[in-house]
Design a protein around this motif. Structure first.
Motif, PDB file in Angstrom:
ATOM      1  N   TRP A   1       0.818  -1.203   0.000  1.00 56.64           N
ATOM      2  CA  TRP A   1       0.000   0.000   0.000  1.00 56.64           C
ATOM      3  C   TRP A   1       0.855   1.258   0.000  1.00 56.64           C
ATOM      4  O   TRP A   1       0.418   2.314  -0.494  1.00 56.64           O
ATOM      5  N   GLY A   2       2.063   1.154   0.511  1.00 53.84           N
ATOM      6  CA  GLY A   2       3.002   2.273   0.398  1.00 53.84           C
ATOM      7  C   GLY A   2       3.357   2.544  -1.049  1.00 53.84           C
ATOM      8  O   GLY A   2       3.401   3.701  -1.493  1.00 53.84           O
ATOM      9  N   PHE A   3       3.590   1.476  -1.819  1.00 53.70           N
ATOM     10  CA  PHE A   3       3.895   1.625  -3.242  1.00 53.70           C
ATOM     11  C   PHE A   3       2.687   2.136  -4.017  1.00 53.70           C
ATOM     12  O   PHE A   3       2.836   2.927  -4.951  1.00 53.70           O
ATOM     13  N   TYR A   4       1.497   1.675  -3.639  1.00 56.49           N
ATOM     14  CA  TYR A   4       0.275   2.172  -4.292  1.00 56.49           C
ATOM     15  C   TYR A   4       0.163   3.693  -4.116  1.00 56.49           C
ATOM     16  O   TYR A   4      -0.150   4.423  -5.058  1.00 56.49           O
ATOM     17  N   PHE A   5       0.389   4.147  -2.867  1.00 57.05           N
ATOM     18  CA  PHE A   5       0.321   5.587  -2.610  1.00 57.05           C
ATOM     19  C   PHE A   5       1.427   6.329  -3.347  1.00 57.05           C
ATOM     20  O   PHE A   5       1.190   7.383  -3.957  1.00 57.05           O
ATOM     21  N   LEU A   6       2.639   5.773  -3.304  1.00 53.53           N
ATOM     22  CA  LEU A   6       3.780   6.427  -3.942  1.00 53.53           C
ATOM     23  C   LEU A   6       3.558   6.574  -5.445  1.00 53.53           C
ATOM     24  O   LEU A   6       3.966   7.572  -6.052  1.00 53.53           O
ATOM     25  N   GLN A   7       2.891   5.589  -6.028  1.00 55.07           N
ATOM     26  CA  GLN A   7       2.597   5.620  -7.457  1.00 55.07           C
ATOM     27  C   GLN A   7       1.789   6.868  -7.828  1.00 55.07           C
ATOM     28  O   GLN A   7       2.063   7.529  -8.830  1.00 55.07           O
ATOM     29  N   LEU A   8       0.781   7.198  -7.004  1.00 54.13           N
ATOM     30  CA  LEU A   8      -0.017   8.393  -7.268  1.00 54.13           C
ATOM     31  C   LEU A   8       0.732   9.655  -6.841  1.00 54.13           C
ATOM     32  O   LEU A   8       0.673  10.679  -7.532  1.00 54.13           O
ATOM     33  N   TYR A   9       1.452   9.556  -5.743  1.00 51.46           N
ATOM     34  CA  TYR A   9       2.143  10.736  -5.192  1.00 51.46           C
ATOM     35  C   TYR A   9       3.141  11.316  -6.199  1.00 51.46           C
ATOM     36  O   TYR A   9       3.188  12.535  -6.401  1.00 51.46           O
TER      37      TYR A   9
END
Length: 371
Positions: free
Chosen positions: A240-248
């Protein structure tokens, strides 16, 4: 009614349900896209993308997305190993790639395909693998709920300020939450469900509901019993950190979105991320439509106060360009990964057939030599 008529009736019902599963998401996707693009100047949107977008950030987001799929496969492997289903990380990663590609065409069927593919590779019952996948998705749902609660707490001032711009909406929500009729209805519905579950225990609907609950429990039980729980939790956080980072990182692709980050901090991206994650629950093709609407809404919450009507319209146009480009890039990547996956699967089957035919020829030659 004869048995043949019953079979024909069941077959007809099955076809109708299958058609509904395919057509309903398509109708939802088309309808939401219609709402999304109504009144949008496509030439202006494309001009914004060409003029303002730094595509290197979009490419970085796509690369991060690929890593997130690998992490999902690695996390699932821990669950499958606990079920004595040993499939390599390579094939599990292909199954994840394929899942999202299938969901672009047939929403929610990607998970069924993934479970079937892994069950075949691991030589295990489909129900067992499907149960582990349901468990995985349930924990993802709990993660989204947790993130939603935390994010809304952090973003409360901005959300309240936004709602106060629309007093009728604010009063309506407050009235709903504080209404005794609302909570009484919730209690009554729960009471009816419990009553039906106990008094109609053999009803086919209740039997199916209990079967689903049983499968979910089995999936949760596996997580409790499996080894490497700490690693599984770490991979969940990483996923979920990578999911957020993808949008960030996509927020750095446009001057407009960079300004939002500079003014409000990462909470803007977090609000958009949570809203878009919730929107993915809507059965559309690959999230197309609800995802963009959720991101636009999240950005609008942080729209600067006091903008003129023309400036506010330009803000929404920038948000529309941002959301559509990010979703378009994500969809393109999923299509490419899907093509790669099914090519790899086809090549693997071909190698297996060639190896099998070669082994048969050797056996025949050995038999001829004995004679």
């Amino acid at each position: 009614m004869s048995s043949n008529e019953k079979k024909a009736g069941k077959k007809k019902k099955s076809i109708l349900l299958t058609g509904l599963k395919i057509l309903l998401p398509l109708v939802i996707t088309v309808g939401l896209c219609y709402l999304l693009f109504t009144g949008i100047d496509f030439k202006e949107m494309i001009a914004i993308i060409k003029r303002d977008c730094n595509f290197s950030w979009i490419l970085l987001a796509m690369a991060i997305s690929i890593f997130s799929h690998v992490i999902r496969a690695a996390r699932w492997k821990i669950q499958l190993d606990a079920l004595d289903c040993h499939v390599s990380l390579w094939y599990l990663t292909l199954s994840v790639f394929g899942t999202y590609a299938v969901n672009l065409v047939f929403p929610r069927l990607g998970e069924v395909w993934r479970s079937g593919y892994v069950a075949h590779r691991g030589d295990k019952p489909f129900a067992t693998i499907f149960g582990s996948m349901i468990c995985e998705r349930m924990f993802d749902t709990l993660t989204v709920l947790t993130l939603t609660f935390v994010t809304f707490l952090l973003a409360t001032p901005a959300i309240m300020a936004f709602l106060q711009k629309y007093p009728e909406v604010y009063e309506g929500l407050r009235g709903l939450i504080t209404s005794p009729w609302f909570w009484s209805s919730v209690i009554i519905i729960l009471g009816i469900f419990i009553y039906l579950a106990k008094s109609h225990s053999r009803n086919i609907v209740m039997v199916k509901i209990r079967a689903i609950i049983h499968e979910l429990w089995q999936g949760f039980a596996v997580i409790v019993k499996m080894h490497h729980k700490a690693k599984w939790l770490f991979l969940t956080v990483a996923l979920w950190g990578f999911y957020f980072l993808q949008l960030y990182v996509c927020f750095y692709a446009f001057p407009f979105s960079r300004e939002l980050l500079a003014t409000n901090g990462p909470i803007v991206a977090l609000v958009c991320f949570v809203l878009s994650s919730i929107a993915m629950a809507i059965p559309s093709n690959g999230g197309i439509g609800p995802w963009q609407i959720a991101v636009i809404f999240g950005m609008t919450i942080y729209m600067p106060v006091g903008l003129s009507q023309s400036a506010a319209e330009m803000f929404r146009m920038n948000a529309t360009a941002f959301s559509n480009l990010v979703m378009g890039a994500q969809t393109l990547m999923l299509i490419l990964l899907g093509i790669f996956t099914f090519v790899m699967i086809a090549l693997g089957k071909k190698r297996t057939r060639l190896a099998s035919s070669g082994a048969e020829e050797k056996e025949e030659e050995a038999g001829g030599g004995d004679k």
